[in-house]
Scaffold this motif. Sequence first.
Motif, PDB file in Angstrom:
ATOM      1  N   LEU A 259       0.826  -1.216   0.000  1.00 42.15           N
ATOM      2  CA  LEU A 259       0.000   0.000   0.000  1.00 42.15           C
ATOM      3  C   LEU A 259       0.858   1.263   0.000  1.00 42.15           C
ATOM      4  O   LEU A 259       0.571   2.219  -0.735  1.00 42.15           O
ATOM      5  CB  LEU A 259      -0.927  -0.009   1.215  1.00 42.15           C
ATOM      6  N   MET A 260       1.933   1.275   0.825  1.00 38.58           N
ATOM      7  CA  MET A 260       2.731   2.491   0.975  1.00 38.58           C
ATOM      8  C   MET A 260       3.416   2.888  -0.328  1.00 38.58           C
ATOM      9  O   MET A 260       3.472   4.081  -0.672  1.00 38.58           O
ATOM     10  CB  MET A 260       3.789   2.301   2.069  1.00 38.58           C
ATOM     11  N   PHE A 261       3.943   1.938  -1.069  1.00 35.94           N
ATOM     12  CA  PHE A 261       4.595   2.274  -2.333  1.00 35.94           C
ATOM     13  C   PHE A 261       3.582   2.847  -3.327  1.00 35.94           C
ATOM     14  O   PHE A 261       3.889   3.790  -4.063  1.00 35.94           O
ATOM     15  CB  PHE A 261       5.299   1.043  -2.917  1.00 35.94           C
ATOM     16  N   ARG A 262       2.368   2.284  -3.358  1.00 38.69           N
ATOM     17  CA  ARG A 262       1.328   2.827  -4.239  1.00 38.69           C
ATOM     18  C   ARG A 262       0.865   4.205  -3.766  1.00 38.69           C
ATOM     19  O   ARG A 262       0.614   5.098  -4.561  1.00 38.69           O
ATOM     20  CB  ARG A 262       0.141   1.862  -4.298  1.00 38.69           C
ATOM     21  N   TYR A 263       0.754   4.350  -2.463  1.00 42.06           N
ATOM     22  CA  TYR A 263       0.348   5.637  -1.876  1.00 42.06           C
ATOM     23  C   TYR A 263       1.350   6.721  -2.258  1.00 42.06           C
ATOM     24  O   TYR A 263       0.976   7.812  -2.731  1.00 42.06           O
ATOM     25  CB  TYR A 263       0.270   5.468  -0.360  1.00 42.06           C
ATOM     26  N   ARG A 264       2.647   6.427  -2.092  1.00 44.94           N
ATOM     27  CA  ARG A 264       3.675   7.410  -2.450  1.00 44.94           C
ATOM     28  C   ARG A 264       3.689   7.664  -3.959  1.00 44.94           C
ATOM     29  O   ARG A 264       3.876   8.804  -4.411  1.00 44.94           O
ATOM     30  CB  ARG A 264       5.044   6.925  -1.983  1.00 44.94           C
ATOM     31  N   GLU A 265       3.463   6.603  -4.727  1.00 40.92           N
ATOM     32  CA  GLU A 265       3.430   6.759  -6.185  1.00 40.92           C
ATOM     33  C   GLU A 265       2.308   7.695  -6.613  1.00 40.92           C
ATOM     34  O   GLU A 265       2.485   8.548  -7.490  1.00 40.92           O
ATOM     35  CB  GLU A 265       3.253   5.381  -6.835  1.00 40.92           C
ATOM     36  N   ARG A 266       1.131   7.553  -5.966  1.00 41.57           N
ATOM     37  CA  ARG A 266      -0.007   8.417  -6.324  1.00 41.57           C
ATOM     38  C   ARG A 266       0.216   9.861  -5.850  1.00 41.57           C
ATOM     39  O   ARG A 266      -0.200  10.815  -6.511  1.00 41.57           O
ATOM     40  CB  ARG A 266      -1.298   7.863  -5.728  1.00 41.57           C
ATOM     41  N   LEU A 267       0.889  10.013  -4.705  1.00 41.84           N
ATOM     42  CA  LEU A 267       1.235  11.369  -4.256  1.00 41.84           C
ATOM     43  C   LEU A 267       2.169  12.036  -5.267  1.00 41.84           C
ATOM     44  O   LEU A 267       2.009  13.220  -5.600  1.00 41.84           O
ATOM     45  CB  LEU A 267       1.908  11.321  -2.880  1.00 41.84           C
ATOM     46  N   ARG A 268       3.139  11.286  -5.763  1.00 41.72           N
ATOM     47  CA  ARG A 268       4.062  11.828  -6.761  1.00 41.72           C
ATOM     48  C   ARG A 268       3.363  12.143  -8.075  1.00 41.72           C
ATOM     49  O   ARG A 268       3.802  13.010  -8.831  1.00 41.72           O
ATOM     50  CB  ARG A 268       5.199  10.830  -7.003  1.00 41.72           C
ATOM     51  N   ALA A 269       2.263  11.422  -8.341  1.00 38.25           N
ATOM     52  CA  ALA A 269       1.505  11.666  -9.571  1.00 38.25           C
ATOM     53  C   ALA A 269       0.580  12.870  -9.454  1.00 38.25           C
ATOM     54  O   ALA A 269      -0.054  13.263 -10.437  1.00 38.25           O
ATOM     55  CB  ALA A 269       0.683  10.429  -9.930  1.00 38.25           C
ATOM     56  N   GLY A 270       0.485  13.464  -8.242  1.00 38.66           N
ATOM     57  CA  GLY A 270      -0.311  14.681  -8.074  1.00 38.66           C
ATOM     58  C   GLY A 270      -1.580  14.531  -7.270  1.00 38.66           C
ATOM     59  O   GLY A 270      -2.310  15.511  -7.075  1.00 38.66           O
ATOM     60  N   ASP A 271      -1.895  13.328  -6.771  1.00 38.10           N
ATOM     61  CA  ASP A 271      -3.104  13.143  -5.958  1.00 38.10           C
ATOM     62  C   ASP A 271      -2.931  13.819  -4.594  1.00 38.10           C
ATOM     63  O   ASP A 271      -1.817  13.883  -4.059  1.00 38.10           O
ATOM     64  CB  ASP A 271      -3.372  11.656  -5.712  1.00 38.10           C
TER      65      ASP A 271
END
Length: 722
Positions: A259-271
Motif C-alpha cells: 500500500l505504501m509504495f502505491r500511496y507514495r506513487e499516487r502522491l508523486r503523480a499529483g493526488d
Amino acid sequence: MFHRLGHFVVKRAWWVIAAWLVATVALVAFAPKMSATTDEADFLPKHYEAIRASAVQEDKFPAEFSPGALLLFERTDGGALTDADQADIAKITKGLGDKQIPLVQQVVAPSAETHTISQDGRYAMGAVAIDKTKMQTDEYTDAAKDLRTEGKKLTEGTALKYQVGGQAAMSLDQKEASSATDAITFVATVVLVVGIVGVIFRGLLVGFLPVLLAIVPMLAASGLISTVTKLFDLKGSTIASAIQIVVILGVGTDYFLFLMFRYRERLRAGDDRKSAVANGIGRVGEAIASAAGAVTVAFAVLLLSELGMFTSLGPALAISVVVTALASLTLFPAVLAVIPAKATFWPGKKWMEEPKGARFHQIGKFVGRRPGVVALVSGGLLAVLSLAGLGYQGTFDMAKSMMPKDVESMVVLDDLGKGGMLGGADPTHVFLTADGGKLDTAALDGFGAKLGQVPGVSSVDAEPKLSKDGSTADFKVSLKDSAASNAAIDTVTDLRSTAHAAAPSGSEALVGGTSSIYKDINLAMTHDYKLVFPVAGVLILLILGLQLRSVVAPWYLMASVGLGFAATLGATTLAFLKIGSEPGLMFMLPIFIYLFVVAIGTDYNILIIARLREEAREGRSPRKAAEEALRHAGPTVAAAGFILAASFATFMLAGNVLFAELGFALSVGIALAAFVMAMFFTPSITALLGKKAWWPGHGAMPDHGPESIGGGEREPEPAGRA
C-alpha cells in the motif's frame, strides 16, 4: 470494488479506526485461556497403532508405572558411584517421596536389578511417577520444578550431582525456552521492521507505523484463535506463538509496503492525501486480497492433516492472515488518511521526488531486453539448489531440537546416552491381547523370544506383565538407541512386523511407546504430503486463475513456487547435513517450508504478475511491461522480501536446532521467492510468452507490434504516471 472500499475508508476513517479498537478489546477480553501440548501422542488420530496401544495400556494396566520425571545421579568428580553414594541416593529418593510434592505419586530409587545403574557405574537413574491426567497443566511442570528444588536441597553435603529430566522436566524447560524465543523473535522483528522501513522511506513515523498497526490485528487474531481453539477442541502447539508473531508482523509489513509504495506513487503523480490512499487501495487492493487468499488457503488446508500439530496451527495462521489482510485494507489506509503526508514521511524531504536512474529501472531494462537469459539463469539456480534436496534426511528428536543443549533436561538425556540407559529410560511396550477370553500363557515365552531377536532390541523382560482379566500381556522392550532416533524408529518398524506375524492365533499384537509414536507421525506426514500439498496447490492455482483471468500464467507461477520449495529444502539440506553435522532435519521442516515459501512466497509473484498485467493493459509490449513492472513493483518486492527474510532469520537467535533450521530455511526460501522467482523468473517468463500468458482473458490486452530491442522509440508513458 476496491476503489469503492478505498473511498469508503477515507470518508469514514475515524469510524474505521474506532471499530477496530472496540472489536479488538472485546475479542481479547472475552477470549478463553489457551494451553499448548508437548505430548506428541496428542497430535495423532486414534486409528494409529501407537494410540491404540496407549488405549490398551490405559484400559488393561491403569496402574502401570510410567515415569513423568527421571532423576540422574553422578559423582561430582566424575568417578564411579561408591556404596556410600548408593546409600545417599536411597536417602534422597526416600526424602523426595516423603516431601509429598503435589502430583508426585511414587519415587523409585535406582538399582542393579532394574538396570538403572550404568555398566560403568558412573550414573544412576531414579524414576518418578507424576499424575498423567495433569500433563497439560501448570501443576505438571511445577512438579518438575519442585523435584529439582527439593532434590538439590537433599543432595547438599554429599559427593553427588543431582539433575532432573524426563517428560515433566522437558515440558518445564520447553515452556521457559518458548517464552524466551517469543521475546527474542518479537524484539528482533520489531527492530528490523522499524529500521528497514524507516530507511526505505527515509522517515521516522513511517518506520514505526507497520509495527504499531500490527499490534491491533495481532491482539484481535490471538483472541479469535483462542476462541476457535477452545470451541473446536484443537490442540495448541508450543511453537505456534513465535510463528504467529512473525506471520502477522511479516505479512502485515508486506501488505503495508504494498500500500505504501502505491500511496507514495499516487502522491508523486499529483493526488492529494486522501485521493492517494483511495486510489492506492483501488490499485493494490486486489493484489493484497489475492495474496492473502492464497496464503489463507495454504494454511487452512492443513485441516486435512492427520497431525494435530498442523490441524491446530493451520487455522490459527489462517485466522492471523485474514485479520491482517482486513486490517491492511481498512485500518492501515484509515490511519494514512488522517495523518498528513509530510508527518508520515518526516523528516525526509525528497519523498516526492522520483529517483533518477533507479536500480530497479535498470534491472527492469535488463530483464526486458534479455528475458531468455534471465529465465535460464534464475531457473537454473533454483534447479541446481533443488538437486541438493535429494540428500534430505528427517529426524524426530523433537526434545533435543526444540531446546538449547545446555538446559538440564537435555543434559540428563545426553548423560543417559553416555551411560547406555536411554532404552531403559523410555522403553517400548508390546501388548498381546486375546480376541475374547484369556491368553494362552504357554505361548508367551516363544512370542517374547521372537521379539528379543529383532535387530536393535537390547532386552525383553523375561516375565511379561498380565492384566487382571488375563486377556492382555505387556512385554517391556528396551531398545539399543534413543527412543526419538531414526535407528529406534527403524527398530520399531521391524518390531511391529515381527510382533504382528508372531502373535498366536486368536490374538492381536500392538506396539506402543515413544518410538512407536514417532513411527506413526512419519506415516501421518507421508499422508499429508500426498494430500495436503496437492489440494493446496489446486486451490492456489484457482485463486491465481480468478485473479488473472488466465489459464496459462497460474501454471508457470506455481511451477516457479514448486522450484522455490525444492530449492529451499536443498539449500537447508546442504547447510545442515552436508556442511553442518546434524544427523537430519526436523521432520516438520518440509511442511513449514510449504507454509511460508509456497504460501507467502506466492505473495510476491502475485504482486509482480498483477503489475505486469496492469502494464500490459495500459498498452505496453510484453518486454516493456516487464521493465515497468520491475521499475515500480520491484522496490516493494525487494523491501517486503528482505524484511520478511530477516524476520525469519531472527529464529536463529533462539539457541536451539529446530529454530535454527526454521530460521535458515524460511529466510532463504523467502529470499529466493522475492529476489529470484518474483524479481527475475516470473517477469522473464511472462515477457517471453507475451500475450499468451494472459490466455484466454486477454481480450482487453492490446495487440503489439514487433519488439524494438536496444533502440527505436520508447513507448509513451500513460497520462498521470510519474
